[in-house]
Design a protein around this motif. Sequence first.
Motif, PDB file in Angstrom:
ATOM      1  N   TRP A  61      27.639 -33.100  -9.529  1.00  0.00           N
ATOM      2  CA  TRP A  61      28.904 -33.115 -10.037  1.00  0.00           C
ATOM      3  C   TRP A  61      28.653 -31.773 -11.235  1.00  0.00           C
ATOM      4  O   TRP A  61      30.135 -30.748 -11.659  1.00  0.00           O
ATOM      5  N   GLU A  62      27.103 -31.574 -11.852  1.00  0.00           N
ATOM      6  CA  GLU A  62      27.513 -30.528 -13.112  1.00  0.00           C
ATOM      7  C   GLU A  62      28.269 -29.334 -12.857  1.00  0.00           C
ATOM      8  O   GLU A  62      28.178 -27.884 -13.092  1.00  0.00           O
ATOM      9  N   ASP A  63      28.160 -28.593 -11.408  1.00  0.00           N
ATOM     10  CA  ASP A  63      28.851 -27.739 -10.739  1.00  0.00           C
ATOM     11  C   ASP A  63      29.971 -27.633 -10.514  1.00  0.00           C
ATOM     12  O   ASP A  63      30.876 -26.529 -10.605  1.00  0.00           O
ATOM     13  N   PHE A  64      31.058 -28.606 -10.999  1.00  0.00           N
ATOM     14  CA  PHE A  64      32.471 -28.666 -10.665  1.00  0.00           C
ATOM     15  C   PHE A  64      33.143 -28.448 -11.694  1.00  0.00           C
ATOM     16  O   PHE A  64      33.853 -27.547 -11.444  1.00  0.00           O
ATOM     17  N   PRO A  65      32.454 -28.013 -12.994  1.00  0.00           N
ATOM     18  CA  PRO A  65      33.772 -27.481 -13.595  1.00  0.00           C
ATOM     19  C   PRO A  65      33.885 -25.623 -13.521  1.00  0.00           C
ATOM     20  O   PRO A  65      34.478 -24.293 -13.623  1.00  0.00           O
ATOM     21  N   ARG A  66      32.826 -25.483 -12.754  1.00  0.00           N
ATOM     22  CA  ARG A  66      32.985 -23.446 -11.285  1.00  0.00           C
ATOM     23  C   ARG A  66      33.718 -23.819 -10.480  1.00  0.00           C
ATOM     24  O   ARG A  66      34.433 -22.389 -10.316  1.00  0.00           O
ATOM     25  N   LEU A  67      34.682 -24.891 -10.082  1.00  0.00           N
ATOM     26  CA  LEU A  67      34.952 -24.776  -8.598  1.00  0.00           C
ATOM     27  C   LEU A  67      34.664 -24.159  -7.422  1.00  0.00           C
ATOM     28  O   LEU A  67      36.309 -23.363  -6.975  1.00  0.00           O
ATOM     29  N   GLY A  68      33.241 -24.353  -7.464  1.00  0.00           N
ATOM     30  CA  GLY A  68      33.019 -23.860  -6.270  1.00  0.00           C
ATOM     31  C   GLY A  68      32.625 -22.340  -6.339  1.00  0.00           C
ATOM     32  O   GLY A  68      31.727 -21.675  -6.040  1.00  0.00           O
ATOM     33  N   MET A  69      32.323 -21.726  -7.666  1.00  0.00           N
ATOM     34  CA  MET A  69      31.905 -20.840  -8.401  1.00  0.00           C
ATOM     35  C   MET A  69      30.396 -20.823  -8.036  1.00  0.00           C
ATOM     36  O   MET A  69      29.917 -21.707  -8.486  1.00  0.00           O
ATOM     37  N   PRO A  70      29.651 -19.719  -7.613  1.00  0.00           N
ATOM     38  CA  PRO A  70      27.949 -19.395  -7.966  1.00  0.00           C
ATOM     39  C   PRO A  70      27.778 -19.944  -9.786  1.00  0.00           C
ATOM     40  O   PRO A  70      29.102 -19.175 -10.615  1.00  0.00           O
ATOM     41  N   THR A  71      26.689 -20.002 -10.092  1.00  0.00           N
ATOM     42  CA  THR A  71      26.464 -19.714 -11.003  1.00  0.00           C
ATOM     43  C   THR A  71      26.468 -18.039 -11.963  1.00  0.00           C
ATOM     44  O   THR A  71      25.437 -17.027 -11.013  1.00  0.00           O
TER      45      THR A  71
END
Length: 321
Positions: free
Chosen positions: A38-48
């Motif tokens: 869920w830490e990745d959710f703000p990127r909406l599918g984009m990688p770091t």
Amino acid sequence: MSPNGSDRSSRRPMRRKLPQVLTAGLILATATGCSYNWEDFPRLGMPTPVTEEAPRILSLWQGSWAAALITGILVWGLILWATIFHRRSRTKVEVPPQTRYNMPIEALYTVTPLIIVSVLFYFTARDESKLLELTPKPAHTVNVVGYQWSWGFNYVENVPGVKGDAKTDKNLASLPDKYLADFPENAGGVYDAGIPGDRNPQTGNPGPTLWLPKGEKVRFVLTSRDVIHSFWVVPFLMKQDVIPGHTNSFEVTPTREGTFLGKCAELCGVDHSRMLFNVKVVSPERYQAHLKELAAKGQTGYIPSGIEQTDPARNAEKHQL
């Protein structure tokens, strides 16, 4: 059986299946959510992002999603409102009153989409101009050469013990003068020419490996020797076409060390899926050491960068810089 009875009987199987469908959807959602960070959710599918330029792209992506979500909520809300409060069973009226024209509403649904598209266009054009902006003298230049079915990398650098001049090298003659002018003086350079069977020795991922220094600006000069390819380093959040007879370019500053995946994003023929490569970001000192390693292997000079062109065609876009 009456028509009404027939309608009721036809609805019963659907009502029985509804709980099953909802249960299956809930199981699917929870099953996929178990492996989701869920830490990745703000990127909406984009990688770091791993470059200084990538957060700008991520911000544009997030803004577009926010605009789409707000528009979707508004549209869904109006649909549900009309469905619930204007249903036939509520009014018992066979044909409701008809309204032929409503100028305020018609103006609203004409002007609102124009405003939305205009705002999205403004931010897209602003960010695209910034991302494609070239500095006069980048710290490093790599000529990325696409060919069926792999990638070659010409490192336009002053490498100790390597003689030559990128400005006059015949293998780089297809590049427009505006790029040659920014090359370092007497840059003999080194190269790495890949094949589909190459593997990164650390990760085992297929394709050749492009090395980049962390914290230093790199200009990519993109050329093709055959058909249209597309240079895409996934965590750069940006890709650009590699076109025969037309040179594209952009610049990045890597911010994180590591090995990242790259691929061709343009269908270029039967082995398109094998046009993979890796990008290894290291310290500036390790980057310079790698260039010396390529020179020690005899990979000095440059591989052919593109197709032969007449001078007017090669410099047709010099006014753009």
